[in-house]
Enzyme design. Structure first.
Site, PDB file in Angstrom:
ATOM      1  CB  ALA A  15     -23.864 -27.073  23.203  1.00 17.70           C
ATOM      2  NE  ARG A  20      -9.559 -27.730  16.213  1.00 18.38           N
ATOM      3  CZ  ARG A  20      -9.481 -27.008  15.343  1.00 18.38           C
ATOM      4  NH1 ARG A  20      -8.500 -26.625  14.486  1.00 18.38           N
ATOM      5  NH2 ARG A  20     -10.710 -26.700  14.504  1.00 18.38           N
ATOM      6  CE  LYS A  27     -15.614 -22.968  19.423  1.00 19.18           C
ATOM      7  NZ  LYS A  27     -15.142 -23.619  18.315  1.00 19.18           N
ATOM      8  N   GLY A 109     -22.532 -19.943  17.787  1.00 20.15           N
ATOM      9  CA  GLY A 109     -22.031 -18.929  18.848  1.00 20.15           C
ATOM     10  C   GLY A 109     -20.434 -18.613  18.700  1.00 20.15           C
ATOM     11  CE1 TYR A 374     -12.416  -0.215  51.207  1.00 13.74           C
ATOM     12  CE2 TYR A 374     -10.360  -0.476  50.849  1.00 13.74           C
ATOM     13  CZ  TYR A 374     -11.610  -0.909  51.094  1.00 13.74           C
ATOM     14  OH  TYR A 374     -11.665  -2.205  51.259  1.00 13.74           O
TER      15      TYR A 374
HETATM   16  C1  UD1 Z   1     -20.318 -27.682  10.926  1.00 12.67           C
HETATM   17  C2  UD1 Z   1     -20.962 -28.057   9.864  1.00 12.67           C
HETATM   18  C3  UD1 Z   1     -20.154 -28.017   8.339  1.00 12.67           C
HETATM   19  C4  UD1 Z   1     -19.622 -26.497   8.220  1.00 12.67           C
HETATM   20  C5  UD1 Z   1     -19.152 -25.804   9.377  1.00 12.67           C
HETATM   21  C6  UD1 Z   1     -18.748 -24.571   9.508  1.00 12.67           C
HETATM   22  C7  UD1 Z   1     -22.539 -29.757  10.444  1.00 12.67           C
HETATM   23  C8  UD1 Z   1     -22.733 -31.377  10.606  1.00 12.67           C
HETATM   24  N1  UD1 Z   1     -21.451 -29.239   9.875  1.00 12.67           N
HETATM   25  O1  UD1 Z   1     -19.200 -28.475  11.091  1.00 12.67           O
HETATM   26  O2  UD1 Z   1     -20.864 -28.149   7.325  1.00 12.67           O
HETATM   27  O3  UD1 Z   1     -19.009 -26.123   7.198  1.00 12.67           O
HETATM   28  O4  UD1 Z   1     -19.743 -26.135  10.851  1.00 12.67           O
HETATM   29  O5  UD1 Z   1     -18.188 -23.890  10.577  1.00 12.67           O
HETATM   30  O6  UD1 Z   1     -23.431 -29.103  11.023  1.00 12.67           O
HETATM   31  N2  UD1 Z   1     -22.655 -27.308  18.339  1.00 12.67           N
HETATM   32  C9  UD1 Z   1     -23.439 -27.659  19.321  1.00 12.67           C
HETATM   33  N3  UD1 Z   1     -23.769 -28.937  19.740  1.00 12.67           N
HETATM   34  C10 UD1 Z   1     -23.215 -30.065  19.088  1.00 12.67           C
HETATM   35  C11 UD1 Z   1     -22.446 -29.782  18.174  1.00 12.67           C
HETATM   36  C12 UD1 Z   1     -22.041 -28.749  17.803  1.00 12.67           C
HETATM   37  O7  UD1 Z   1     -24.157 -26.759  20.110  1.00 12.67           O
HETATM   38  O8  UD1 Z   1     -23.647 -31.273  19.534  1.00 12.67           O
HETATM   39  C13 UD1 Z   1     -22.185 -26.131  18.101  1.00 12.67           C
HETATM   40  C14 UD1 Z   1     -20.769 -25.780  18.136  1.00 12.67           C
HETATM   41  O9  UD1 Z   1     -20.584 -25.415  19.609  1.00 12.67           O
HETATM   42  C15 UD1 Z   1     -20.322 -24.835  17.205  1.00 12.67           C
HETATM   43  C16 UD1 Z   1     -21.431 -25.230  16.254  1.00 12.67           C
HETATM   44  O10 UD1 Z   1     -22.306 -25.936  16.749  1.00 12.67           O
HETATM   45  O11 UD1 Z   1     -20.740 -23.635  17.795  1.00 12.67           O
HETATM   46  C17 UD1 Z   1     -20.859 -26.137  15.034  1.00 12.67           C
HETATM   47  O12 UD1 Z   1     -20.150 -27.101  15.601  1.00 12.67           O
HETATM   48  P1  UD1 Z   1     -18.858 -27.760  15.148  1.00 12.67           P
HETATM   49  O13 UD1 Z   1     -18.661 -28.997  15.783  1.00 12.67           O
HETATM   50  O14 UD1 Z   1     -17.561 -26.841  14.984  1.00 12.67           O
HETATM   51  O15 UD1 Z   1     -19.107 -28.175  13.626  1.00 12.67           O
HETATM   52  P2  UD1 Z   1     -18.226 -28.266  12.448  1.00 12.67           P
HETATM   53  O16 UD1 Z   1     -17.630 -29.793  12.488  1.00 12.67           O
HETATM   54  O17 UD1 Z   1     -17.312 -27.197  12.264  1.00 12.67           O
END
Ligand code: UD1
Ligand code: MG
Length: 454
Positions: A15, A20, A27, A109, A374
């Site tokens: 989602a 970035r 993404k 994803g 064509y």
């Molecule tokens: C998350 C983990 C962290 C881990 C890291 C690894 C949590 C709180 N933290 O952090 O411990 O080390 O991944 O990469 O889980 N996403 C959604 N909906 C949301 C938020 C995120 O679908 O509301 C999806 C994002 O698209 C992504 C994944 O979840 O694919 C991870 O989200 P991201 O915001 O990158 O988490 P990090 O802060 O990297």
């Protein structure tokens, strides 16, 4: 603690916006090896033969849903309209998991490299633990969540933003992947709050809440390269390079020869058989299969193509979607083929365009032949039988059929059918003017002399 034959539901988090990336595209739709990141995530999870496949979409959900269902019609998508955190994202799958009795495996994803063996190991660890998290020893733990262990027990996951200095010293980090009983995860997530540095509902709170209930959580480790996530264009390029390196190795391990591996580019679904030989600077777009013993010569570009056994392609050939090359065919330099079947042993060796056509066995297509498919509005087919000889520079104005064993004279424009065994000549008749070549040349030379003298 469960037996390993429990059904698995994959929940893939997709989602996030990926701000970035500086992109209008969500993404997870950026591509590696010609397939969106989310498709790589799905493919990794499919090795577990999941009973349900749920993708959580948010940013650009219509585009992501279209890409997911194009790749896997069995996938369900659920929307997370506001991105309130990974825990909140998983909770969106609750309804889609209604009536499901089994384990949920949460994947990201944007993390395309996790291996099937690693997912199997997570599933195996469920035999002894209620919650299994995938961790890795990070070279640079940075902003990853830290896994706080006591022996093989995972006590809790602490996000970097919320961690104490001692916790930040831990380099065993959270990949984000988690496997546990689906109903248990959903129940625990209902109790997750957002009182943390990010104000988000963290999936990472689940192990600690589980422990408070007397459940057992653990973490198993994988190689850091497997958990590589993609957040920037630079990371996307690095991931592509890693993907290509893996595909090259895989092709060679399966018995193909790549004379200059670093110059050959693969798609996610490229298949090369045994003893296939790939010369330098070849690009495989998606949907290419090459059968045993075929040779793809230098500087060729293939997509959506099937190359039969022992066929020779290129150098400098362009095979477009729907090119079906039979066994022992030969496709030479500067030949473009699209939506056409080339029969066994047939040859199209030089400078030709063959589109919307079929060519029978052992036919020979002369240099410079073009199927004029064509008319500016519609596409039409050219049917060429077996053992046909098409003379050089023949224009085949489709729709047109050339029967078995027929021939066309060089330079012909063929716009009506040629019956089997006939010879078609369709060009102006040749006239020889006695001595005119020599006389004309002498006159021109004299004119040139006269000009010089002026
Ligand atoms: C998350 C983990 C962290 C881990 C890291 C690894 C949590 C709180 N933290 O952090 O411990 O080390 O991944 O990469 O889980 N996403 C959604 N909906 C949301 C938020 C995120 O679908 O509301 C999806 C994002 O698209 C992504 C994944 O979840 O694919 C991870 O989200 P991201 O915001 O990158 O988490 P990090 O802060 O990297
Ligand atoms: Mg992240």
């Amino acid at each position: 603690m469960q037996d390993q034959s429990r059904p698995i539901a994959l929940v893939i988090l997709a989602a996030g916006q990926g701000s970035r990336m500086q992109s209008d595209l969500p993404k997870v739709l950026h591509e590696i090896g010609g397939a969106p990141l989310v498709v790589h995530g799905i493919e990794a999870g499919l090795s577990l033969e999941p009973a349900r496949l749920i993708v959580v979409t948010g940013h650009g959900s219509d585009l992501v849903e279209a890409a997911v269902s194009a790749h896997n019609p069995a996938a369900q998508t659920v929307q997370q309209t506001e991105q309130l955190g990974t825990g909140h994202a998983v909770l969106q799958a609750k309804e889609a998991l209604d009536g499901f009795d089994g384990d949920v495996l949460v994947l990201y994803g944007d993390t395309p490299f996790v291996r099937a063996e690693t997912l199997e190991a997570m599933r195996a660890a469920r035999a002894t633990h209620d919650i299994v998290v995938l961790g890795f020893n990070a070279a640079d733990p940075g902003r990853y969540g830290r896994l706080i262990m006591e022996g093989d027990a995972l006590l809790k996951i602490v996000e970097a933003k919320d961690a104490s200095p001692e916790e930040l010293d831990v380099d065993f980090c959270n990949s984000g992947l988690l496997c546990a009983d689906a109903a248990t995860v959903m129940r625990l997530l209902e109790n997750v709050g957002n009182e943390n540095a990010s104000g988000e509902y963290y999936l990472t709170d689940v192990p600690e809440l589980a422990k408070a209930e007397g459940l057992r959580a653990t973490a198993i480790a994988c190689d850091e390269a497997e958990t590589l996530g993609i957040n920037t264009r630079g990371e996307l390029a690095k991931a592509e390079a890693l993907f290509q390196a893996n595909k090259r190795n895989e092709a060679m391990e399966n018995g193909a020869t790549l004379t200059a591996p670093d110059t050959v580019f693969f798609a996610f679904d490229t298949y090369l058989g045994r003893d296939v030989m790939v010369e330098p600077n070849v690009v495989f777009g998606s949907g290419v299969t090459v059968e045993n013993g075929a040779r793809i010569r230098a500087f060729s570009h293939l997509e959506g193509t099937h190359v039969g056994a022992r066929a020779v392609v290129g150098p400098y050939a362009r095979l477009r979607p729907g090119a079906e090359l039979g066994n022992d065919t030969k496709i030479g330099n500067f030949v473009e083929i699209k939506a056409a079947e080339i029969g066994e042993g047939a040859k199209v060796n030089h400078l030709s365009y063959i589109g919307d056509a079929s060519i029978g066995e052992a036919s020979n297509i002369g240099a410079g032949t073009i199927t004029c498919n064509y008319d500016g509005v519609f596409k039409h087919r050219t049917e060429i039988g077996a053992d046909v000889f098409i003379g050089s520079n023949t224009m085949l104005v489709a729709p047109v059929t050339i029967g078995d064993g027929a021939m066309t004279g060089s330079g012909s424009v063929i716009n009506s059918d040629v019956p089997a065994g006939d010879m078609a000549i369709a060009r102006a008749k040749q006239v020889n003017k006695k001595g005119l070549g020599a006389r004309l040349m002498a006159k021109l030379r004299a004119q040139k002399q006269a000009k010089k003298g002026q």
